[in-house]
Write an enzyme that holds these catalytic residues in place. Structure first.
Site, PDB file in Angstrom:
ATOM      1  N   SER A  11       0.956  -1.233  -0.017  1.00 40.98           N
ATOM      2  CA  SER A  11       0.050  -0.170   0.081  1.00 40.98           C
ATOM      3  C   SER A  11       0.779   1.150   0.040  1.00 40.98           C
ATOM      4  CB  SER A  11      -0.867  -0.090   1.381  1.00 40.98           C
ATOM      5  OG  SER A  11      -0.208  -0.394   2.306  1.00 40.98           O
ATOM      6  N   ARG A  12       2.281   1.118   0.436  1.00 45.17           N
ATOM      7  CA  ARG A  12       3.192   2.328   0.498  1.00 45.17           C
ATOM      8  C   ARG A  12       4.307   2.107   0.366  1.00 45.17           C
ATOM      9  NH1 ARG A  12       3.181   3.469   6.017  1.00 45.17           N
ATOM     10  NH2 ARG A  12       2.427   1.853   6.956  1.00 45.17           N
ATOM     11  N   ASN A  87       7.704  -8.129   1.535  1.00 46.45           N
ATOM     12  CA  ASN A  87       8.083  -6.722   1.944  1.00 46.45           C
ATOM     13  C   ASN A  87       7.508  -6.014   3.112  1.00 46.45           C
ATOM     14  OD1 ASN A  87       8.788  -3.954   0.948  1.00 46.45           O
ATOM     15  ND2 ASN A  87       6.799  -3.868   1.107  1.00 46.45           N
ATOM     16  N   SER A 139      17.298  -5.750   5.231  1.00 44.86           N
ATOM     17  CA  SER A 139      17.619  -4.119   5.598  1.00 44.86           C
ATOM     18  C   SER A 139      19.315  -4.180   5.626  1.00 44.86           C
ATOM     19  CB  SER A 139      17.299  -3.563   6.602  1.00 44.86           C
ATOM     20  OG  SER A 139      17.906  -2.432   7.154  1.00 44.86           O
ATOM     21  N   TYR A 152      14.861  -4.797  15.238  1.00 41.55           N
ATOM     22  CA  TYR A 152      14.906  -4.546  14.053  1.00 41.55           C
ATOM     23  C   TYR A 152      16.010  -5.075  13.287  1.00 41.55           C
ATOM     24  CZ  TYR A 152      14.212  -2.114   9.451  1.00 41.55           C
ATOM     25  OH  TYR A 152      14.105  -2.179   7.928  1.00 41.55           O
ATOM     26  N   ALA A 154      18.124  -7.365  14.437  1.00 45.45           N
ATOM     27  CA  ALA A 154      17.952  -9.036  14.588  1.00 45.45           C
ATOM     28  C   ALA A 154      17.035  -9.521  13.640  1.00 45.45           C
ATOM     29  CB  ALA A 154      17.685  -9.159  16.091  1.00 45.45           C
ATOM     30  N   LYS A 156      15.848  -8.555  10.829  1.00 47.24           N
ATOM     31  CA  LYS A 156      16.325  -8.307   9.348  1.00 47.24           C
ATOM     32  C   LYS A 156      17.417  -9.374   9.194  1.00 47.24           C
ATOM     33  CE  LYS A 156      13.200  -5.650   7.804  1.00 47.24           C
ATOM     34  NZ  LYS A 156      12.191  -6.144   6.894  1.00 47.24           N
TER      35      LYS A 156
HETATM   36  P1  NAP Z   1       6.470   1.672   4.796  1.00 50.01           P
HETATM   37  O1  NAP Z   1       6.379   2.916   3.990  1.00 50.01           O
HETATM   38  O2  NAP Z   1       6.333   2.025   6.597  1.00 50.01           O
HETATM   39  O3  NAP Z   1       5.509   0.707   4.636  1.00 50.01           O
HETATM   40  C1  NAP Z   1       5.192  -0.301   5.094  1.00 50.01           C
HETATM   41  C2  NAP Z   1       4.134  -1.415   4.370  1.00 50.01           C
HETATM   42  O4  NAP Z   1       4.117  -2.448   5.226  1.00 50.01           O
HETATM   43  C3  NAP Z   1       2.800  -0.737   4.420  1.00 50.01           C
HETATM   44  O5  NAP Z   1       2.408  -1.264   3.110  1.00 50.01           O
HETATM   45  C4  NAP Z   1       1.995  -1.389   5.310  1.00 50.01           C
HETATM   46  O6  NAP Z   1       0.485  -1.706   5.213  1.00 50.01           O
HETATM   47  C5  NAP Z   1       2.929  -2.848   5.397  1.00 50.01           C
HETATM   48  N1  NAP Z   1       2.473  -3.616   6.809  1.00 50.01           N
HETATM   49  C6  NAP Z   1       3.133  -3.294   8.131  1.00 50.01           C
HETATM   50  N2  NAP Z   1       2.891  -4.102   8.860  1.00 50.01           N
HETATM   51  C7  NAP Z   1       2.320  -5.175   8.303  1.00 50.01           C
HETATM   52  C8  NAP Z   1       1.433  -6.099   8.689  1.00 50.01           C
HETATM   53  N3  NAP Z   1       1.524  -6.815   9.887  1.00 50.01           N
HETATM   54  N4  NAP Z   1       0.782  -7.168   7.912  1.00 50.01           N
HETATM   55  C9  NAP Z   1       0.790  -6.601   6.416  1.00 50.01           C
HETATM   56  N5  NAP Z   1       1.205  -5.677   5.787  1.00 50.01           N
HETATM   57  C10 NAP Z   1       2.102  -4.649   6.764  1.00 50.01           C
HETATM   58  O7  NAP Z   1       7.787   0.798   4.843  1.00 50.01           O
HETATM   59  P2  NAP Z   1       8.852   0.637   3.659  1.00 50.01           P
HETATM   60  O8  NAP Z   1      10.043   1.719   3.865  1.00 50.01           O
HETATM   61  O9  NAP Z   1       8.282   0.923   2.279  1.00 50.01           O
HETATM   62  O10 NAP Z   1       9.425  -0.724   4.041  1.00 50.01           O
HETATM   63  C11 NAP Z   1       9.180  -1.893   3.132  1.00 50.01           C
HETATM   64  C12 NAP Z   1      10.181  -2.943   3.584  1.00 50.01           C
HETATM   65  O11 NAP Z   1      11.404  -2.351   3.410  1.00 50.01           O
HETATM   66  C13 NAP Z   1      10.138  -3.360   4.990  1.00 50.01           C
HETATM   67  O12 NAP Z   1      10.316  -4.575   5.324  1.00 50.01           O
HETATM   68  C14 NAP Z   1      11.411  -2.359   5.727  1.00 50.01           C
HETATM   69  O13 NAP Z   1      11.835  -3.068   6.867  1.00 50.01           O
HETATM   70  C15 NAP Z   1      12.222  -2.554   4.600  1.00 50.01           C
HETATM   71  N6  NAP Z   1      13.468  -1.570   4.494  1.00 50.01           N
HETATM   72  C16 NAP Z   1      13.084  -0.147   4.400  1.00 50.01           C
HETATM   73  C17 NAP Z   1      14.011   0.853   4.379  1.00 50.01           C
HETATM   74  C18 NAP Z   1      13.709   2.254   4.376  1.00 50.01           C
HETATM   75  O14 NAP Z   1      14.733   3.020   4.421  1.00 50.01           O
HETATM   76  N7  NAP Z   1      12.691   2.694   4.149  1.00 50.01           N
HETATM   77  C19 NAP Z   1      15.429   0.456   4.682  1.00 50.01           C
HETATM   78  C20 NAP Z   1      15.648  -0.861   4.826  1.00 50.01           C
HETATM   79  C21 NAP Z   1      14.743  -1.869   4.881  1.00 50.01           C
HETATM   80  P3  NAP Z   1      -0.382  -0.467   5.837  1.00 50.01           P
HETATM   81  O15 NAP Z   1      -0.257   0.807   4.961  1.00 50.01           O
HETATM   82  O16 NAP Z   1      -1.656  -1.068   5.752  1.00 50.01           O
HETATM   83  O17 NAP Z   1       0.092  -0.077   7.171  1.00 50.01           O
END
Ligand code: NAP
Length: 244
Positions: A11-12, A87, A139, A152, A154, A156
């Site tokens: 969704s995001r 994801n 991550s 977090y 741990a 990842k």
């Molecule tokens: P984000 O913008 O916060 O979006 C998180 C997404 O995960 C949203 O679609 C959310 O759905 C969904 N979500 C959260 N909890 C959930 C659950 N229990 N069941 C189903 N869906 C769930 O995060 P992002 O930055 O895109 O991160 C995506 C992935 O990349 C994550 O695994 C994160 O750890 C990893 N990551 C991100 C970064 C970064 O800098 N952004 C860096 C390294 C790794 P809703 O909208 O419905 O809440």
């Protein structure tokens, strides 16, 4: 026949960018989300109005019953999941001593058990077809560890171990299992970081910019493609050189 990609947390942020990319490339897409129904519908609208095929599905990835219902939905609508992008994730900055048992468990329930739930749920279809692509979003902190993000980091790191072990087990079934390890990416997950912190992070990145969700989506898409058919058990860093 078009392949089907299930993208959790679409969704995001990164998941949204991946969903839009897979949709544009002709995949059927299941856009999973936990609570942002409107945003998930918007993602589907973007894909469908461009001639693609996407459907939203609400499921908390930590809830096995909900995940199994999502897999059944994917099978009913599109015939089964060929590409799983694990994801969905949560993050939190907090001193180690302040991590309550509840916070620790929630982090592992979503970021690790969610990967286990979704993977085990879609696997029978992949094994039956002798084809599948599983891409887990870890991550860079799962590689290096981040101060004030022990749970977090741990979780990842666990995803990377999961990826390596399952790649060995599923290779003979024609299924590849890889991970991507993003660096600092401009999404709502980093919304708590102030401008000054973001500027410092940008300065510390050799490629001198913050990553975009699309940067990560392209790496995910490559790992799902035929071009990556001899790659498994790998973790691809998408971090602008932040960690080398
Ligand atoms: P984000 O913008 O916060 O979006 C998180 C997404 O995960 C949203 O679609 C959310 O759905 C969904 N979500 C959260 N909890 C959930 C659950 N229990 N069941 C189903 N869906 C769930 O995060 P992002 O930055 O895109 O991160 C995506 C992935 O990349 C994550 O695994 C994160 O750890 C990893 N990551 C991100 C970064 C970064 O800098 N952004 C860096 C390294 C790794 P809703 O909208 O419905 O809440």
């Amino acid at each position: 026949m078009a392949k089907t990609a299930l993208i959790t947390g679409a969704s995001r942020g990164i998941g949204r960018a991946a969903a839009v990319l897979f949709g544009a490339k002709g995949y059927n897409v299941i856009v999973n989300y936990a609570s942002s129904a409107k945003k998930a519908e918007e993602v589907c609208e973007i894909i469908n109005s461009a001639g693609g095929s996407a459907l939203p599905f609400c499921a908390d990835v930590s809830d096995r019953g909900a995940v199994n219902a999502m897999t059944a939905f994917a099978e009913e609508k599109f015939g089964g999941v060929d590409v799983l992008v694990n994801n969905a994730g949560i993050a939190e900055q907090i001193m180690f001593c302040d991590i309550t048992e509840e916070k620790w468990d929630r982090m592992f329930d979503v970021d690790v058990k969610g990967v286990y739930n979704c993977t085990q749920s879609v696997l029978p279809h992949m094994v039956h077809n002798k084809f599948g692509r599983i891409i887990n979003v870890s991550s860079m902190w799962g590689i290096t560890g981040a101060s004030c993000e022990v749970h977090y980091s741990a979780a990842k790191a666990a995803v990377i171990g999961f990826t390596k072990a399952l790649a060995k087990e599923l290779g003979p079934s024609g299924i590849t299992v890889n991970a991507v390890a993003p660096g600092v990416i401009a999404t709502e997950m980093n919304g708590m970081l102030d401008e000054e912190t973001m500027a410092v992070l940008k300065e510390e990145t050799p490629l001198e910019r913050i990553g975009t969700p699309e940067d990560v989506a392209e790496a995910v898409f490559f790992l799902a493609s035929d071009k990556a058919s001899f790659i498994t058990g790998e973790t691809v860093s998408v971090n602008g050189g932040f960690v080398i």
